[in-house]
Design an enzyme around this catalytic site. Structure first.
Site, PDB file in Angstrom:
ATOM      1  N   ASP A 177      15.198  17.646 -33.876  1.00 40.43           N
ATOM      2  CA  ASP A 177      15.472  17.818 -32.444  1.00 40.43           C
ATOM      3  C   ASP A 177      14.289  18.482 -31.756  1.00 40.43           C
ATOM      4  O   ASP A 177      13.968  19.635 -32.024  1.00 40.43           O
ATOM      5  CB  ASP A 177      16.716  18.691 -32.261  1.00 40.43           C
ATOM      6  CG  ASP A 177      17.100  18.837 -30.796  1.00 40.43           C
ATOM      7  OD1 ASP A 177      17.881  18.001 -30.306  1.00 40.43           O
ATOM      8  OD2 ASP A 177      16.605  19.765 -30.129  1.00 40.43           O
ATOM      9  N   HIS A 210      17.743  17.010 -20.272  1.00 38.22           N
ATOM     10  CA  HIS A 210      17.770  18.377 -20.824  1.00 38.22           C
ATOM     11  C   HIS A 210      18.737  19.314 -20.077  1.00 38.22           C
ATOM     12  O   HIS A 210      19.469  20.084 -20.698  1.00 38.22           O
ATOM     13  CB  HIS A 210      16.347  18.954 -20.806  1.00 38.22           C
ATOM     14  CG  HIS A 210      16.069  19.946 -21.877  1.00 38.22           C
ATOM     15  ND1 HIS A 210      14.868  20.025 -22.545  1.00 38.22           N
ATOM     16  CD2 HIS A 210      16.833  20.934 -22.416  1.00 38.22           C
ATOM     17  CE1 HIS A 210      14.920  21.006 -23.437  1.00 38.22           C
ATOM     18  NE2 HIS A 210      16.102  21.566 -23.368  1.00 38.22           N
ATOM     19  N   TYR A 219       9.340  21.719 -25.321  1.00 39.59           N
ATOM     20  CA  TYR A 219       8.933  22.547 -26.469  1.00 39.59           C
ATOM     21  C   TYR A 219       7.433  22.449 -26.748  1.00 39.59           C
ATOM     22  O   TYR A 219       6.901  23.177 -27.585  1.00 39.59           O
ATOM     23  CB  TYR A 219       9.707  22.175 -27.745  1.00 39.59           C
ATOM     24  CG  TYR A 219      11.212  22.221 -27.620  1.00 39.59           C
ATOM     25  CD1 TYR A 219      11.832  22.865 -26.556  1.00 39.59           C
ATOM     26  CD2 TYR A 219      12.026  21.594 -28.566  1.00 39.59           C
ATOM     27  CE1 TYR A 219      13.212  22.880 -26.432  1.00 39.59           C
ATOM     28  CE2 TYR A 219      13.412  21.622 -28.449  1.00 39.59           C
ATOM     29  CZ  TYR A 219      13.992  22.261 -27.377  1.00 39.59           C
ATOM     30  OH  TYR A 219      15.364  22.263 -27.263  1.00 39.59           O
TER      31      TYR A 219
HETATM   32  N1  LIG Z   1      19.313  21.513 -25.135  1.00 37.70           N
HETATM   33  C1  LIG Z   1      18.941  22.742 -24.899  1.00 37.70           C
HETATM   34  O1  LIG Z   1      18.922  23.218 -23.757  1.00 37.70           O
HETATM   35  C2  LIG Z   1      18.502  23.597 -26.038  1.00 37.70           C
HETATM   36  C3  LIG Z   1      18.302  24.970 -25.846  1.00 37.70           C
HETATM   37  C4  LIG Z   1      17.908  25.740 -26.927  1.00 37.70           C
HETATM   38  C5  LIG Z   1      17.734  25.165 -28.168  1.00 37.70           C
HETATM   39  N2  LIG Z   1      17.918  23.810 -28.337  1.00 37.70           N
HETATM   40  C6  LIG Z   1      17.737  23.173 -29.655  1.00 37.70           C
HETATM   41  O2  LIG Z   1      18.608  23.783 -30.587  1.00 37.70           O
HETATM   42  C7  LIG Z   1      17.852  24.273 -31.691  1.00 37.70           C
HETATM   43  C8  LIG Z   1      18.524  25.495 -32.274  1.00 37.70           C
HETATM   44  O3  LIG Z   1      18.698  26.509 -31.320  1.00 37.70           O
HETATM   45  P1  LIG Z   1      17.815  27.859 -31.281  1.00 37.70           P
HETATM   46  O4  LIG Z   1      16.514  27.591 -31.936  1.00 37.70           O
HETATM   47  O5  LIG Z   1      17.785  28.357 -29.899  1.00 37.70           O
HETATM   48  O6  LIG Z   1      18.678  28.929 -32.095  1.00 37.70           O
HETATM   49  P2  LIG Z   1      19.416  29.037 -33.518  1.00 37.70           P
HETATM   50  O7  LIG Z   1      19.250  27.806 -34.313  1.00 37.70           O
HETATM   51  O8  LIG Z   1      20.775  29.546 -33.245  1.00 37.70           O
HETATM   52  O9  LIG Z   1      18.652  30.247 -34.190  1.00 37.70           O
HETATM   53  C9  LIG Z   1      17.332  30.146 -34.574  1.00 37.70           C
HETATM   54  C10 LIG Z   1      16.897  31.543 -35.054  1.00 37.70           C
HETATM   55  O10 LIG Z   1      17.614  31.903 -36.246  1.00 37.70           O
HETATM   56  C11 LIG Z   1      16.708  32.175 -37.306  1.00 37.70           C
HETATM   57  N3  LIG Z   1      17.333  31.648 -38.527  1.00 37.70           N
HETATM   58  C12 LIG Z   1      17.575  30.351 -38.855  1.00 37.70           C
HETATM   59  N4  LIG Z   1      18.208  30.255 -40.031  1.00 37.70           N
HETATM   60  C13 LIG Z   1      18.373  31.517 -40.481  1.00 37.70           C
HETATM   61  C14 LIG Z   1      18.943  32.066 -41.651  1.00 37.70           C
HETATM   62  N5  LIG Z   1      19.489  31.299 -42.574  1.00 37.70           N
HETATM   63  N6  LIG Z   1      18.938  33.433 -41.792  1.00 37.70           N
HETATM   64  C15 LIG Z   1      18.382  34.216 -40.851  1.00 37.70           C
HETATM   65  N7  LIG Z   1      17.821  33.747 -39.711  1.00 37.70           N
HETATM   66  C16 LIG Z   1      17.814  32.405 -39.538  1.00 37.70           C
HETATM   67  C17 LIG Z   1      15.416  31.488 -36.927  1.00 37.70           C
HETATM   68  O11 LIG Z   1      14.291  32.179 -37.427  1.00 37.70           O
HETATM   69  P3  LIG Z   1      13.155  31.499 -38.345  1.00 37.70           P
HETATM   70  O12 LIG Z   1      12.661  30.268 -37.670  1.00 37.70           O
HETATM   71  O13 LIG Z   1      12.132  32.580 -38.446  1.00 37.70           O
HETATM   72  O14 LIG Z   1      13.820  31.198 -39.661  1.00 37.70           O
HETATM   73  C18 LIG Z   1      15.425  31.590 -35.405  1.00 37.70           C
HETATM   74  O15 LIG Z   1      14.950  32.850 -34.998  1.00 37.70           O
HETATM   75  C19 LIG Z   1      16.472  24.534 -31.080  1.00 37.70           C
HETATM   76  O16 LIG Z   1      15.460  24.686 -32.030  1.00 37.70           O
HETATM   77  C20 LIG Z   1      16.322  23.315 -30.215  1.00 37.70           C
HETATM   78  O17 LIG Z   1      15.951  22.193 -31.009  1.00 37.70           O
HETATM   79  C21 LIG Z   1      18.308  23.034 -27.294  1.00 37.70           C
END
Ligand SMILES: NC(=O)c1ccc[n+]([C@@H]2O[C@H](COP(=O)([O-])OP(=O)(O)OC[C@H]3O[C@@H](n4cnc5c(N)ncnc54)[C@H](OP(=O)(O)O)[C@@H]3O)[C@@H](O)[C@H]2O)c1
Length: 275
Positions: free
Chosen positions: A49, A112, A54
């Site tokens: 994704d 988005h 990004y």
């Molecule tokens: N459509 C939208 O508006 C929108 C908005 C935000 C995000 N997104 C998408 O959704 C994806 C996920 O959301 P997000 O990145 O905001 O947040 P998330 O997946 O809830 O959390 C990511 C965070 O958690 C950490 N993490 C991941 N696995 C872990 C584990 N097993 N133990 C401890 N920490 C862990 C990661 O750190 P490390 O990387 O250091 O492991 C990172 O800091 C994004 O990457 C993006 O592709 C979409």
């Protein structure tokens, strides 16, 4: 029961999307991207994704190329950003994204955010790109019920997905119900609440009970709620561990306990206030 990383959901236009994908926001360094994507593919992920916002589509493209994975084996999502919306500008934005990714086609293209007064025009461009065969499925992100109602009453092609913030503190009950009724698959962004749930006492107890990490408990809860989930990590060990969610089942009373953590708290902006 979803019991394999290769399990996928059939979207409302008949195409299949893996239940688990890797979120790629904030990974901008090419070497880190290649490592993350390789770790994901090695662990069995097939869905990635990204978004033009990004600023890493080129790096994603390089990582796909260097992985040697066949194009048809993987599922790539990208998104049109707010300042790219409108009919003509979405057509150009898509072409920019597609070229950066180095792909002939994209699997899923999302609007988005529902930019007021423009998202209908953006959607028309998505429909054209879909009909022209450049995108296998089109969907939206951060749409509230009223945005979906407005889109559904005007569109020719129905969105397959609504990707929204979703985690145990934000269970989006009404939106989920509406998406179920209208056959729009919900997908969770920020499923791990961007790291804010790892000390939660209830989840800690469940983690001990099931002998799984809190991340695994949350991601399994997503699957059992039939929500596509895209946790982000750039660390190979976490990417691998986050995928070990297909070998256990959370009991229904524990599912209710996790649902009960909802407070409506967001890590991102409210869609009605952001755009
Ligand atoms: N459509 C939208 O508006 C929108 C908005 C935000 C995000 N997104 C998408 O959704 C994806 C996920 O959301 P997000 O990145 O905001 O947040 P998330 O997946 O809830 O959390 C990511 C965070 O958690 C950490 N993490 C991941 N696995 C872990 C584990 N097993 N133990 C401890 N920490 C862990 C990661 O750190 P490390 O990387 O250091 O492991 C990172 O800091 C994004 O990457 C993006 O592709 C979409």
């Amino acid at each position: 029961m979803i019991d394999s990383i290769s399990d996928s959901v059939i979207l409302n236009n008949g195409i299949e999307m893996p239940w688990l994908g890797l979120g790629l926001m904030k990974i901008v360094n090419e070497r880190k991207m290649i490592e993350a994507v390789n770790a994901a593919f090695e662990s069995g992920y097939r869905s990635l994704d990204t978004a033009s916002y990004y600023n890493n589509e080129r790096e994603v493209g390089e990582a796909i190329k260097s992985s040697g994975m066949q194009r048809e084996e993987i599922f790539i999502t990208t998104k049109v950003w707010n300042d790219e919306q409108g009919y003509e500008s979405t057509l150009s934005a898509f072409e920019r994204s597609r070229k950066k990714l180095g792909l002939d086609y994209v699997d899923l293209y999302l609007v988005h955010w529902p930019v007021t007064g423009i998202f209908h025009e953006t959607w028309k461009a998505c429909e054209k790109l879909y009909h022209d065969g450049y995108i296998r499925a089109i969907g939206v992100s951060n749409f509230q019920i009223h945005h979906l109602k407005s889109l559904l009453s005007n569109c020719k092609v129905k969105p397959v997905i609504n990707q929204v913030e979703y985690h145990p503190r934000l269970t989006q009950k009404e939106l989920r119900h509406y998406c179920n009724q209208t056959d729009i698959q919900m997908a969770a962004w920020g499923p791990l609440m961007r790291g804010r749930l790892f000390e939660n006492p209830t989840l800690t107890e469940l983690s001990q009970k099931y002998e799984k990490t809190i991340a695994q408990i949350i991601l399994r809860w997503d699957l059992q709620n039939e929500i596509v989930t895209i946790p982000k990590s750039e660390k190979a060990n976490r990417i691998k561990s986050n995928a070990k969610i297909f070998d256990f089942e959370i009991e229904s009373e524990d599912m209710v306990i996790i649902d009960g953590l909802n407070t409506g708290e967001r890590t991102g902006p409210h869609p009605d206030l952001f755009v």
